[in-house]
Design a protein around this motif. Structure first.
Motif, PDB file in Angstrom:
ATOM      1  N   GLY A  20      26.494   5.597   8.388  1.00 45.95           N
ATOM      2  CA  GLY A  20      27.364   4.429   8.241  1.00 45.95           C
ATOM      3  C   GLY A  20      28.817   4.812   8.468  1.00 45.95           C
ATOM      4  O   GLY A  20      29.228   5.950   8.203  1.00 45.95           O
ATOM      5  N   GLY A  21      29.612   3.852   8.949  1.00 43.28           N
ATOM      6  CA  GLY A  21      31.037   4.099   9.170  1.00 43.28           C
ATOM      7  C   GLY A  21      31.759   4.227   7.839  1.00 43.28           C
ATOM      8  O   GLY A  21      31.463   3.488   6.894  1.00 43.28           O
ATOM      9  N   LYS A  22      32.683   5.166   7.760  1.00 45.16           N
ATOM     10  CA  LYS A  22      33.412   5.401   6.507  1.00 45.16           C
ATOM     11  C   LYS A  22      34.885   5.668   6.782  1.00 45.16           C
ATOM     12  O   LYS A  22      35.244   6.662   7.393  1.00 45.16           O
ATOM     13  CB  LYS A  22      32.793   6.589   5.754  1.00 45.16           C
ATOM     14  N   MET A 102      31.073   2.202  16.382  1.00 42.61           N
ATOM     15  CA  MET A 102      32.388   2.221  15.719  1.00 42.61           C
ATOM     16  C   MET A 102      32.344   1.182  14.599  1.00 42.61           C
ATOM     17  O   MET A 102      31.757   0.112  14.765  1.00 42.61           O
ATOM     18  CB  MET A 102      33.475   1.844  16.735  1.00 42.61           C
ATOM     19  N   ASN A 103      32.970   1.523  13.492  1.00 39.57           N
ATOM     20  CA  ASN A 103      33.025   0.586  12.366  1.00 39.57           C
ATOM     21  C   ASN A 103      34.446   0.070  12.184  1.00 39.57           C
ATOM     22  O   ASN A 103      35.398   0.848  12.214  1.00 39.57           O
ATOM     23  CB  ASN A 103      32.571   1.298  11.081  1.00 39.57           C
ATOM     24  N   VAL A 104      34.553  -1.230  12.027  1.00 44.04           N
ATOM     25  CA  VAL A 104      35.849  -1.797  11.640  1.00 44.04           C
ATOM     26  C   VAL A 104      35.628  -2.734  10.462  1.00 44.04           C
ATOM     27  O   VAL A 104      34.530  -3.223  10.229  1.00 44.04           O
ATOM     28  CB  VAL A 104      36.536  -2.584  12.783  1.00 44.04           C
ATOM     29  N   TYR A 180      21.710  -4.879   6.535  1.00 44.42           N
ATOM     30  CA  TYR A 180      21.673  -5.405   5.163  1.00 44.42           C
ATOM     31  C   TYR A 180      22.236  -4.309   4.270  1.00 44.42           C
ATOM     32  O   TYR A 180      21.656  -3.212   4.177  1.00 44.42           O
ATOM     33  CB  TYR A 180      20.239  -5.756   4.709  1.00 44.42           C
ATOM     34  N   GLU A 181      23.345  -4.572   3.639  1.00 47.87           N
ATOM     35  CA  GLU A 181      23.927  -3.553   2.759  1.00 47.87           C
ATOM     36  C   GLU A 181      23.756  -4.014   1.311  1.00 47.87           C
ATOM     37  O   GLU A 181      24.271  -5.076   0.932  1.00 47.87           O
ATOM     38  CB  GLU A 181      25.399  -3.330   3.097  1.00 47.87           C
ATOM     39  N   ASP A 182      23.029  -3.219   0.552  1.00 49.09           N
ATOM     40  CA  ASP A 182      22.771  -3.547  -0.851  1.00 49.09           C
ATOM     41  C   ASP A 182      24.096  -3.493  -1.629  1.00 49.09           C
ATOM     42  O   ASP A 182      24.664  -2.413  -1.806  1.00 49.09           O
ATOM     43  CB  ASP A 182      21.780  -2.520  -1.413  1.00 49.09           C
ATOM     44  N   GLY A 229      22.582   1.193   1.831  1.00 53.90           N
ATOM     45  CA  GLY A 229      22.894   1.051   0.401  1.00 53.90           C
ATOM     46  C   GLY A 229      21.756   1.566  -0.442  1.00 53.90           C
ATOM     47  O   GLY A 229      20.690   0.948  -0.490  1.00 53.90           O
ATOM     48  N   GLY A 230      21.963   2.702  -1.059  1.00 50.21           N
ATOM     49  CA  GLY A 230      20.931   3.247  -1.940  1.00 50.21           C
ATOM     50  C   GLY A 230      19.805   3.941  -1.191  1.00 50.21           C
ATOM     51  O   GLY A 230      18.785   4.273  -1.791  1.00 50.21           O
ATOM     52  N   VAL A 231      19.953   4.152   0.124  1.00 54.93           N
ATOM     53  CA  VAL A 231      18.897   4.867   0.851  1.00 54.93           C
ATOM     54  C   VAL A 231      19.182   6.355   0.748  1.00 54.93           C
ATOM     55  O   VAL A 231      20.191   6.834   1.267  1.00 54.93           O
ATOM     56  CB  VAL A 231      18.840   4.452   2.343  1.00 54.93           C
ATOM     57  N   PHE A 251      17.482   2.902   9.122  1.00 54.52           N
ATOM     58  CA  PHE A 251      18.049   3.226   7.808  1.00 54.52           C
ATOM     59  C   PHE A 251      19.445   3.795   7.975  1.00 54.52           C
ATOM     60  O   PHE A 251      19.653   4.701   8.794  1.00 54.52           O
ATOM     61  CB  PHE A 251      17.136   4.213   7.069  1.00 54.52           C
ATOM     62  N   GLN A 252      20.350   3.251   7.200  1.00 53.96           N
ATOM     63  CA  GLN A 252      21.743   3.718   7.278  1.00 53.96           C
ATOM     64  C   GLN A 252      22.106   4.475   6.007  1.00 53.96           C
ATOM     65  O   GLN A 252      21.853   4.009   4.896  1.00 53.96           O
ATOM     66  CB  GLN A 252      22.679   2.511   7.469  1.00 53.96           C
ATOM     67  N   PHE A 253      22.751   5.600   6.216  1.00 56.94           N
ATOM     68  CA  PHE A 253      23.168   6.459   5.109  1.00 56.94           C
ATOM     69  C   PHE A 253      24.690   6.539   5.109  1.00 56.94           C
ATOM     70  O   PHE A 253      25.294   6.762   6.161  1.00 56.94           O
ATOM     71  CB  PHE A 253      22.604   7.876   5.294  1.00 56.94           C
ATOM     72  N   GLY A 254      25.258   6.368   3.948  1.00 57.09           N
ATOM     73  CA  GLY A 254      26.709   6.491   3.849  1.00 57.09           C
ATOM     74  C   GLY A 254      27.089   7.653   2.956  1.00 57.09           C
ATOM     75  O   GLY A 254      27.886   8.518   3.307  1.00 57.09           O
ATOM     76  N   THR A 255      26.464   7.686   1.778  1.00 49.78           N
ATOM     77  CA  THR A 255      26.821   8.717   0.800  1.00 49.78           C
ATOM     78  C   THR A 255      26.231  10.075   1.184  1.00 49.78           C
ATOM     79  O   THR A 255      26.926  11.096   1.137  1.00 49.78           O
ATOM     80  CB  THR A 255      26.328   8.270  -0.591  1.00 49.78           C
ATOM     81  N   ARG A 256      24.972  10.080   1.573  1.00 54.85           N
ATOM     82  CA  ARG A 256      24.327  11.377   1.812  1.00 54.85           C
ATOM     83  C   ARG A 256      24.997  12.187   2.927  1.00 54.85           C
ATOM     84  O   ARG A 256      25.154  13.409   2.777  1.00 54.85           O
ATOM     85  CB  ARG A 256      22.825  11.148   2.082  1.00 54.85           C
TER      86      ARG A 256
HETATM   87  C1  LIG Z   1      33.349   7.202   1.272  1.00 50.79           C
HETATM   88  C2  LIG Z   1      32.776   5.940   1.860  1.00 50.79           C
HETATM   89  C3  LIG Z   1      33.559   5.155   2.682  1.00 50.79           C
HETATM   90  C4  LIG Z   1      33.022   4.000   3.269  1.00 50.79           C
HETATM   91  N1  LIG Z   1      33.806   3.260   4.121  1.00 50.79           N
HETATM   92  C5  LIG Z   1      33.267   2.206   4.786  1.00 50.79           C
HETATM   93  C6  LIG Z   1      34.025   1.489   5.751  1.00 50.79           C
HETATM   94  O1  LIG Z   1      35.190   1.803   6.031  1.00 50.79           O
HETATM   95  N2  LIG Z   1      33.423   0.445   6.373  1.00 50.79           N
HETATM   96  C7  LIG Z   1      32.140   0.073   6.111  1.00 50.79           C
HETATM   97  O2  LIG Z   1      31.641  -0.886   6.701  1.00 50.79           O
HETATM   98  N3  LIG Z   1      31.400   0.729   5.189  1.00 50.79           N
HETATM   99  C8  LIG Z   1      31.937   1.791   4.551  1.00 50.79           C
HETATM  100  N4  LIG Z   1      31.149   2.507   3.665  1.00 50.79           N
HETATM  101  C9  LIG Z   1      29.733   2.122   3.503  1.00 50.79           C
HETATM  102  C10 LIG Z   1      28.798   2.984   4.382  1.00 50.79           C
HETATM  103  O3  LIG Z   1      29.014   2.775   5.745  1.00 50.79           O
HETATM  104  C11 LIG Z   1      27.325   2.713   4.086  1.00 50.79           C
HETATM  105  O4  LIG Z   1      26.910   1.451   4.531  1.00 50.79           O
HETATM  106  C12 LIG Z   1      26.972   2.831   2.626  1.00 50.79           C
HETATM  107  O5  LIG Z   1      27.614   3.948   2.084  1.00 50.79           O
HETATM  108  C13 LIG Z   1      25.477   2.957   2.476  1.00 50.79           C
HETATM  109  O6  LIG Z   1      25.131   3.104   1.152  1.00 50.79           O
HETATM  110  P1  LIG Z   1      25.041   4.514   0.380  1.00 50.79           P
HETATM  111  O7  LIG Z   1      26.422   4.798  -0.046  1.00 50.79           O
HETATM  112  O8  LIG Z   1      24.133   4.224  -0.766  1.00 50.79           O
HETATM  113  O9  LIG Z   1      24.486   5.529   1.342  1.00 50.79           O
HETATM  114  C14 LIG Z   1      31.678   3.624   3.021  1.00 50.79           C
HETATM  115  C15 LIG Z   1      30.913   4.420   2.156  1.00 50.79           C
HETATM  116  C16 LIG Z   1      31.429   5.557   1.588  1.00 50.79           C
HETATM  117  C17 LIG Z   1      30.568   6.374   0.678  1.00 50.79           C
END
Ligand SMILES: Cc1cc2nc3c(=O)[nH]c(=O)nc-3n(C[C@H](O)[C@H](O)[C@H](O)COP(=O)(O)O)c2cc1C
Ligand code: SF4
Length: 465
Positions: A20-22, A102-104, A180-182, A229-231, A251-256
């Protein structure tokens, strides 16, 4: 677990595993390129992304504009330069494998101009755009104009229906998938609506089944849902794979992915991830965007919680039940409180929180003189990074203001996210994380502080790990 199959995403068969974009600078060209090189989908953040000189050294973004409006223009130019730089890096690293997204953030300042600027300058390098935080109706039109796929991030079937009915049905060939983001579990901002209770999480399965029904009714049976979200591992979602109620799914991962070698966050941040426990992440509403978000309870977040607790209703003159006069400051200013609130306010002042700051809700919060000065400075330094900001009252409308009082219960998200991305201070800055972050500590994959490469993580995830 049924083996994951490759899925058609943004014009190519790839592993249905997405970083996931961060923002700001937490998923970059380097991390996105590595995910793509591993055969998945990498997403770099197009939110205030960094750019570098010819030797690869970071060029600091120095704002010289005198007004918020002038600095907002500088921010847009920096944003286009940064996003373009990250797209190039991602592509160099991926070598053409996988897909680069790209994420915006729809409510970021100058979103449409930045998006179009990057897509113009990085033509052919970005295969898809993911976008949440708001209702990005125009996303479809912009993506279609540049021939890239678009992925709205939603937290309910209802939100998707609104986007589809009003705008997306006109550009359906470019709708790459629906994320779908939980909202109860994902890190970062989320789409929790006023109808949903932040303290009563709802399971994702029935909500995604609703979303799939909505998508099928629109003829989008082959369009993937991206579960975010939560994956933590795909095996937790084994019954989703090949399940007609869910349909094609990624499946999208953001934290892992925060904990990989390619992840650009500081070593301090990575180490902290391995130490967190259940309950260390707070779903809160302090963000100046007005959205809910989830972050680690560190000194930064605890300070915001405490600040909002040191809060009372007030009136400028005696009125109704506001009969108790509170004098403060050397100039002997005073306000009127409810009698039962006066001792509380006096106690906060006695403890050093001597500065009452007015909020837009006819309340006062009490802070130290140092915090008061910092809040004022950050509001004054604003460079308009959001379309509308509760903290500074900046708005990108013609008046340049929301017309509401600036809210001292919030904070400058630009400043803190830039700081955590570029310094090792993880205690006094906002540290977004998902609610599953505590799993780092117990997951044997990370035993003895092991930090995988993205390739190792993707291979591990493909095995169900
Ligand atoms: C440090 C951090 C920054 C994030 N920044 C963005 C962001 O700028 N834009 C966005 O759409 N999602 C953002 N997210 C959400 C992630 O892209 C992703 O969808 C989400 O983390 C997935 O859930 P998880 O944290 O349980 O893995 C961010 C998540 C984290 C942990
Ligand atoms: S105060 Fe900070 S968060 Fe708000 S718009 Fe300005 S730069 Fe962005």
């Amino acid at each position: 677990m049924k083996a994951l199959q490759k899925l058609w995403i943004s014009g190519k068969d790839v592993w249905p595993l997405v970083e996931g974009g961060k923002g700001i600078g937490v998923s970059t060209g380097a991390s996105a390129g590595a995910w793509a090189a591993a055969g998945g989908v990498g997403t770099f953040s197009g939110v205030n992304a960094d750019f570098y000189d010819e030797n690869g050294r970071l060029i600091p973004m120095i704002y010289t504009g005198k007004t918020r409006g002038e600095r907002h223009e500088e921010l847009i130019a920096f944003g286009i330069r940064g996003g373009t730089a990250q797209a190039r890096i991602a592509n160099d690293i991926s070598g053409g494998a996988g897909r680069i997204h790209m994420n915006v953030m729809w409510e970021m300042g100058g979103c449409e101009r930045i998006l179009e600027g990057i897509l113009t300058q990085a033509r052919g390098l970005v295969h898809g755009v993911t976008c949440g935080a708001g209702m990005p109706y125009r996303l479809a039109e912009i993506a279609a104009k540049y021939g890239v796929y678009y992925y709205p991030i939603v937290s309910s079937a209802r939100a998707f229906r609104a986007l589809w009915k009003r705008a997306y049905h006109k550009s359906k060939e470019w709708l790459g998938g629906v994320v779908y983001e939980d909202p109860w579990l994902a890190g970062g901002h989320n789409g929790l609506s006023n109808n949903e209770n932040p303290r009563s999480p709802e399971a994702p399965y029935p909500r995604v089944v609703d979303l799939r029904r909505e998508m099928n009714a629109a003829g989008l049976t082959d369009t993937p849902v991206v579960m975010a979200g939560g994956v933590w591992s795909v095996s937790d979602f084994a019954d989703w794979i090949g399940n007609p109620e869910i349909g094609p799914v990624a499946f999208q991962f953001g934290t892992r992915p925060l904990l990989t070698r390619e992840s650009p966050i500081s070593d301090e941040w990575k180490t902290r991830l391995l130490e967190l426990n259940p309950g260390d992440v707070l779903l809160h509403r302090f963000s100046p965007t007005g959205f809910y978000s989830s972050a680690v309870r560190n000194a930064f977040l605890n300070d915001l919680v405490a600040r909002s607790e040191r809060q009372v209703d007030f009136r400028a003159a005696a009125e109704g039940e506001f009969t108790a006069e509170l004098a403060f400051g050397r100039r002997g200013r005073s306000v009127f409180l409810k009698p039962e609130d006066k001792p509380k306010a006096e106690a906060w002042i006695a403890e050093g929180d001597t500065e009452p700051l007015k909020t837009p809700d006819e309340t006062l919060v009490f802070v130290t003189p140092e915090t008061s000065r910092r809040i004022l400075k950050e509001q004054t330094d604003c460079m308009g990074c959001l379309s509308a900001c509760n903290f500074s009252n900046w708005s990108q409308n013609e008046e340049g203001t929301t017309g509401r009082r600036a809210d001292p219960r919030s904070f400058c998200i630009q400043k803190t996210l830039q700081s955590i991305a570029h310094t090792g201070d993880i205690e006094h800055e906002l540290m977004f994380a998902g609610h599953n972050v505590f799993r780092f500590k117990s997951d044997p994959f990370y035993r003895n502080g092991f930090v995988p490469t993205v390739k190792e993580l993707v291979e591990h995830l493909l095995k169900g790990g």
